[in-house]
Design a protein around this motif. Structure first.
Motif, PDB file in Angstrom:
ATOM      1  N   THR A   1       0.978  -1.226  -0.017  1.00  0.00           N
ATOM      2  CA  THR A   1      -0.031   0.007  -0.031  1.00  0.00           C
ATOM      3  C   THR A   1       0.931   1.399   0.065  1.00  0.00           C
ATOM      4  O   THR A   1       2.210   1.258   0.544  1.00  0.00           O
ATOM      5  CB  THR A   1      -1.050   0.165   1.107  1.00  0.00           C
ATOM      6  N   VAL A   2       0.200   2.282  -0.544  1.00  0.00           N
ATOM      7  CA  VAL A   2       0.881   3.663  -0.515  1.00  0.00           C
ATOM      8  C   VAL A   2      -0.109   4.689   0.048  1.00  0.00           C
ATOM      9  O   VAL A   2      -1.253   4.692  -0.509  1.00  0.00           O
ATOM     10  CB  VAL A   2       1.284   4.077  -1.953  1.00  0.00           C
ATOM     11  N   GLN A   3       0.450   5.524   0.830  1.00  0.00           N
ATOM     12  CA  GLN A   3      -0.190   6.325   1.587  1.00  0.00           C
ATOM     13  C   GLN A   3       0.193   7.875   1.518  1.00  0.00           C
ATOM     14  O   GLN A   3       1.557   7.959   1.542  1.00  0.00           O
ATOM     15  CB  GLN A   3      -0.586   6.094   3.048  1.00  0.00           C
ATOM     16  N   ILE A   4      -0.587   8.886   1.381  1.00  0.00           N
ATOM     17  CA  ILE A   4      -0.344  10.106   1.460  1.00  0.00           C
ATOM     18  C   ILE A   4      -1.212  10.600   2.659  1.00  0.00           C
ATOM     19  O   ILE A   4      -2.238  10.775   2.683  1.00  0.00           O
ATOM     20  CB  ILE A   4      -0.563  11.077   0.359  1.00  0.00           C
ATOM     21  N   HIS A   5      -0.406  10.885   3.758  1.00  0.00           N
ATOM     22  CA  HIS A   5      -1.063  11.314   5.120  1.00  0.00           C
ATOM     23  C   HIS A   5      -2.081   9.781   5.278  1.00  0.00           C
ATOM     24  O   HIS A   5      -1.453   8.751   5.623  1.00  0.00           O
ATOM     25  CB  HIS A   5      -1.765  12.358   5.018  1.00  0.00           C
ATOM     26  N   THR A   6      -3.278  10.165   5.397  1.00  0.00           N
ATOM     27  CA  THR A   6      -4.062   8.937   5.854  1.00  0.00           C
ATOM     28  C   THR A   6      -4.986   8.546   4.580  1.00  0.00           C
ATOM     29  O   THR A   6      -5.701   7.584   4.558  1.00  0.00           O
ATOM     30  CB  THR A   6      -5.266   9.420   6.740  1.00  0.00           C
ATOM     31  N   ASP A   7      -4.563   9.042   3.329  1.00  0.00           N
ATOM     32  CA  ASP A   7      -5.295   8.620   2.076  1.00  0.00           C
ATOM     33  C   ASP A   7      -4.336   7.548   1.519  1.00  0.00           C
ATOM     34  O   ASP A   7      -3.462   7.755   1.396  1.00  0.00           O
ATOM     35  CB  ASP A   7      -5.308   9.855   1.269  1.00  0.00           C
ATOM     36  N   TYR A   8      -5.114   6.322   1.106  1.00  0.00           N
ATOM     37  CA  TYR A   8      -4.318   5.551   0.409  1.00  0.00           C
ATOM     38  C   TYR A   8      -4.515   5.565  -1.150  1.00  0.00           C
ATOM     39  O   TYR A   8      -5.768   5.799  -1.619  1.00  0.00           O
ATOM     40  CB  TYR A   8      -4.909   3.918   0.598  1.00  0.00           C
ATOM     41  N   LEU A   9      -3.592   5.353  -1.851  1.00  0.00           N
ATOM     42  CA  LEU A   9      -3.588   5.574  -3.502  1.00  0.00           C
ATOM     43  C   LEU A   9      -4.222   4.517  -3.956  1.00  0.00           C
ATOM     44  O   LEU A   9      -3.707   3.331  -3.625  1.00  0.00           O
ATOM     45  CB  LEU A   9      -2.245   5.699  -3.995  1.00  0.00           C
ATOM     46  N   GLU A  10      -5.152   4.405  -4.930  1.00  0.00           N
ATOM     47  CA  GLU A  10      -5.684   3.343  -5.575  1.00  0.00           C
ATOM     48  C   GLU A  10      -4.954   2.975  -6.995  1.00  0.00           C
ATOM     49  O   GLU A  10      -4.954   3.756  -7.820  1.00  0.00           O
ATOM     50  CB  GLU A  10      -7.288   3.603  -6.082  1.00  0.00           C
ATOM     51  N   LEU A  11      -4.109   1.949  -6.510  1.00  0.00           N
ATOM     52  CA  LEU A  11      -2.916   1.700  -7.717  1.00  0.00           C
ATOM     53  C   LEU A  11      -3.171   0.337  -8.189  1.00  0.00           C
ATOM     54  O   LEU A  11      -3.603  -0.456  -7.696  1.00  0.00           O
ATOM     55  CB  LEU A  11      -1.520   1.584  -6.990  1.00  0.00           C
ATOM     56  N   THR A  12      -2.790   0.378  -9.647  1.00  0.00           N
ATOM     57  CA  THR A  12      -2.925  -1.201 -10.297  1.00  0.00           C
ATOM     58  C   THR A  12      -1.871  -1.899  -9.714  1.00  0.00           C
ATOM     59  O   THR A  12      -0.813  -1.087  -9.054  1.00  0.00           O
ATOM     60  CB  THR A  12      -2.956  -0.921 -11.552  1.00  0.00           C
ATOM     61  N   ARG A  13      -1.785  -3.096  -9.815  1.00  0.00           N
ATOM     62  CA  ARG A  13      -0.589  -3.926  -9.457  1.00  0.00           C
ATOM     63  C   ARG A  13       0.838  -3.283 -10.033  1.00  0.00           C
ATOM     64  O   ARG A  13       1.643  -3.135  -9.275  1.00  0.00           O
ATOM     65  CB  ARG A  13      -0.880  -5.370  -9.596  1.00  0.00           C
ATOM     66  N   LEU A  14       0.910  -3.037 -11.277  1.00  0.00           N
ATOM     67  CA  LEU A  14       2.061  -3.008 -11.767  1.00  0.00           C
ATOM     68  C   LEU A  14       2.471  -1.427 -11.494  1.00  0.00           C
ATOM     69  O   LEU A  14       3.605  -1.183 -11.425  1.00  0.00           O
ATOM     70  CB  LEU A  14       1.825  -2.769 -13.322  1.00  0.00           C
ATOM     71  N   GLU A  15       1.509  -0.499 -11.533  1.00  0.00           N
ATOM     72  CA  GLU A  15       1.746   0.849 -10.853  1.00  0.00           C
ATOM     73  C   GLU A  15       2.546   0.781  -9.354  1.00  0.00           C
ATOM     74  O   GLU A  15       3.574   1.375  -9.203  1.00  0.00           O
ATOM     75  CB  GLU A  15       0.517   1.706 -10.755  1.00  0.00           C
ATOM     76  N   TYR A  16       2.015  -0.093  -8.648  1.00  0.00           N
ATOM     77  CA  TYR A  16       2.570  -0.290  -7.244  1.00  0.00           C
ATOM     78  C   TYR A  16       4.081  -0.776  -7.388  1.00  0.00           C
ATOM     79  O   TYR A  16       4.971  -0.440  -6.593  1.00  0.00           O
ATOM     80  CB  TYR A  16       1.705  -1.318  -6.330  1.00  0.00           C
ATOM     81  N   GLU A  17       4.037  -1.743  -8.151  1.00  0.00           N
ATOM     82  CA  GLU A  17       5.425  -2.242  -8.607  1.00  0.00           C
ATOM     83  C   GLU A  17       6.565  -1.331  -9.006  1.00  0.00           C
ATOM     84  O   GLU A  17       7.699  -1.394  -8.582  1.00  0.00           O
ATOM     85  CB  GLU A  17       5.245  -3.462  -9.549  1.00  0.00           C
ATOM     86  N   ILE A  18       6.158  -0.472  -9.885  1.00  0.00           N
ATOM     87  CA  ILE A  18       7.102   0.808 -10.172  1.00  0.00           C
ATOM     88  C   ILE A  18       7.703   1.568  -8.948  1.00  0.00           C
ATOM     89  O   ILE A  18       8.930   1.893  -8.829  1.00  0.00           O
ATOM     90  CB  ILE A  18       6.430   1.215 -11.289  1.00  0.00           C
ATOM     91  N   ILE A  19       6.496   1.833  -8.173  1.00  0.00           N
ATOM     92  CA  ILE A  19       6.707   2.695  -6.825  1.00  0.00           C
ATOM     93  C   ILE A  19       7.577   1.849  -5.811  1.00  0.00           C
ATOM     94  O   ILE A  19       8.543   2.398  -5.398  1.00  0.00           O
ATOM     95  CB  ILE A  19       5.430   2.985  -6.194  1.00  0.00           C
ATOM     96  N   GLU A  20       7.224   0.624  -5.861  1.00  0.00           N
ATOM     97  CA  GLU A  20       8.100  -0.127  -5.086  1.00  0.00           C
ATOM     98  C   GLU A  20       9.527  -0.192  -5.249  1.00  0.00           C
ATOM     99  O   GLU A  20      10.599  -0.069  -4.648  1.00  0.00           O
ATOM    100  CB  GLU A  20       7.784  -1.450  -4.946  1.00  0.00           C
ATOM    101  N   PHE A  21       9.805  -0.526  -6.730  1.00  0.00           N
ATOM    102  CA  PHE A  21      11.172  -0.599  -6.972  1.00  0.00           C
ATOM    103  C   PHE A  21      11.900   0.484  -7.157  1.00  0.00           C
ATOM    104  O   PHE A  21      12.948   0.596  -6.822  1.00  0.00           O
ATOM    105  CB  PHE A  21      11.225  -1.355  -8.779  1.00  0.00           C
ATOM    106  N   LEU A  22      11.632   1.622  -7.583  1.00  0.00           N
ATOM    107  CA  LEU A  22      12.229   2.804  -7.489  1.00  0.00           C
ATOM    108  C   LEU A  22      12.371   3.523  -6.391  1.00  0.00           C
ATOM    109  O   LEU A  22      13.551   4.062  -5.942  1.00  0.00           O
ATOM    110  CB  LEU A  22      11.358   3.973  -8.572  1.00  0.00           C
ATOM    111  N   SER A  23      11.502   3.387  -5.306  1.00  0.00           N
ATOM    112  CA  SER A  23      11.523   3.932  -3.988  1.00  0.00           C
ATOM    113  C   SER A  23      12.736   3.005  -3.324  1.00  0.00           C
ATOM    114  O   SER A  23      13.030   3.629  -2.294  1.00  0.00           O
ATOM    115  CB  SER A  23      10.296   4.046  -3.176  1.00  0.00           C
ATOM    116  N   MET A  24      12.803   1.776  -3.515  1.00  0.00           N
ATOM    117  CA  MET A  24      13.700   0.955  -2.737  1.00  0.00           C
ATOM    118  C   MET A  24      15.145   1.255  -3.373  1.00  0.00           C
ATOM    119  O   MET A  24      16.065   0.635  -2.827  1.00  0.00           O
ATOM    120  CB  MET A  24      13.506  -0.427  -2.933  1.00  0.00           C
ATOM    121  N   ASN A  25      15.042   1.910  -4.347  1.00  0.00           N
ATOM    122  CA  ASN A  25      16.660   2.428  -5.085  1.00  0.00           C
ATOM    123  C   ASN A  25      16.625   3.830  -5.072  1.00  0.00           C
ATOM    124  O   ASN A  25      16.812   4.299  -6.370  1.00  0.00           O
ATOM    125  CB  ASN A  25      16.573   1.658  -6.224  1.00  0.00           C
TER     126      ASN A  25
END
Length: 224
Positions: A142-166
Motif C-alpha cells: 500500500t501507498v499512503q499520503i497522510h491518511t489517504d491510500y492511493l488506488e494503484l494497479t498492481r504494476l503501478e505499485y510495483e514501479i513505486i516499490e522498485f524505484l523507492s527501494m533504489n
C-alpha cells in the motif's frame, strides 16, 4: 511446494499442451475454457494465472478487472495482439506481464518462475518506507499520503516499490520493465511511460511533492 497455475483460454488444444508440460514440472494445473468458468475457479486460490485476452463473451481484460481486487497473485496475459494500446489496456487492468502467441514453452516457464520467485520474496518482506508525507508498506503493498491510500494497479505499485527501494538511482524504461515484470522485453517497455504518468497523476491528487523525476534521455529515478 506445488504451485497452482490457473490457465484460462478457449483453445482446448493449447490447454492440453500446457497442462502436459507444466504437470511434468510438478505444477498443479487448473484449466478453464472461457472467462466465466475462469472466474468460478478463482475459489481454488491459484498462485499464478495465465489468461487469454481474446475470448468470447467475457474477454481476458474483463476477467482481469473483476479478479484483480480479489487476488494478489500474478496475472500473465496470453495474447496474439501486438498493438501498444492493447498492451497498455492489459497492464492497466491489473495484469503483471504478457507473452505473445505463438510462444516458446521455455520462455513462458521462465516468466512463471520469475514471477513466483518474486512473490516469495515479497511475502518475506516486512519493511516500510516513510518519506515526508508519503508512506509505503512493502508487506501490505500500500501507498499512503497522510491518511489517504492511493488506488494503484498492481504494476503501478510495483514501479513505486522498485524505484523507492533504489532512491537516487536512474533506471531506463527497459530496466524498470524487466524488474517489475520479471523478464526482459525491450519492445514492451513503452508502457512504463504511460504507467508513470498515471502514478504521477494519482500522487498529485494528494500532494504537490514530486517523488519520481524524469532524467531526460536516461530514464526515471525516485527523489531522495
Amino acid at each position: 511446494m506445488s504451485y497452482k497455475i490457473l490457465i484460462i483460454d478457449d483453445d482446448t488444444e493449447l490447454l492440453k499442451m500446457l497442462r502436459k508440460y507444466f504437470e511434468i514440472k510438478n505444477y498443479e494445473i487448473i484449466t478453464a475454457e472461457n472467462g466465466t468458468e475462469g472466474l468460478s475457479k478463482m475459489k481454488l486460490q491459484p498462485d499464478i494465472i495465465l489468461l487469454d485476452v481474446n475470448m468470447p463473451k467475457v474477454d481476458g481484460i474483463e476477467v482481469c478487472r473483476r479478479i484483480r481486487d480479489k487476488t494478489a497473485c500474478p496475472i500473465l496475459f496470453l495474447t496474439a495482439r501486438v498493438e501498444e494500446q492493447d498492451i497498455v489496456n492489459g497492464l492497466s487492468s491489473g495484469g503483471d506481464d504478457y507473452i505473445l502467441k505463438p510462444f516458446s514453452l521455455k520462455e513462458l516457464d521462465a516468466r512463471i518462475t520469475a514471477h513466483l520467485k518474486r512473490e516469495g520474496r515479497r511475502k518475506n518482506r516486512t519493511e516500510c518506507c516513510f518519506q515526508g508525507e508519503l508512506s509505503i508498506d512493502y508487506k501490505a503493498k500500500t501507498v499512503q499520503i497522510h491518511t489517504d491510500y492511493l488506488e494503484l494497479t498492481r504494476l503501478e505499485y510495483e514501479i513505486i516499490e522498485f524505484l523507492s527501494m533504489n532512491p537516487g538511482m536512474v533506471f531506463d524504461k527497459e530496466r524498470i520493465y524487466e524488474k517489475v515484470c520479471g523478464f526482459d522485453a525491450e519492445g514492451d517497455s513503452r508502457v512504463i511511460t504511460e504507467l508513470i504518468r498515471r502514478i504521477r497523476k494519482k500522487l498529485q491528487q494528494y500532494t504537490k511533492t514530486d517523488y519520481i523525476e524524469t532524467v531526460w534521455g536516461m530514464g526515471y529515478r525516485w527523489i531522495k
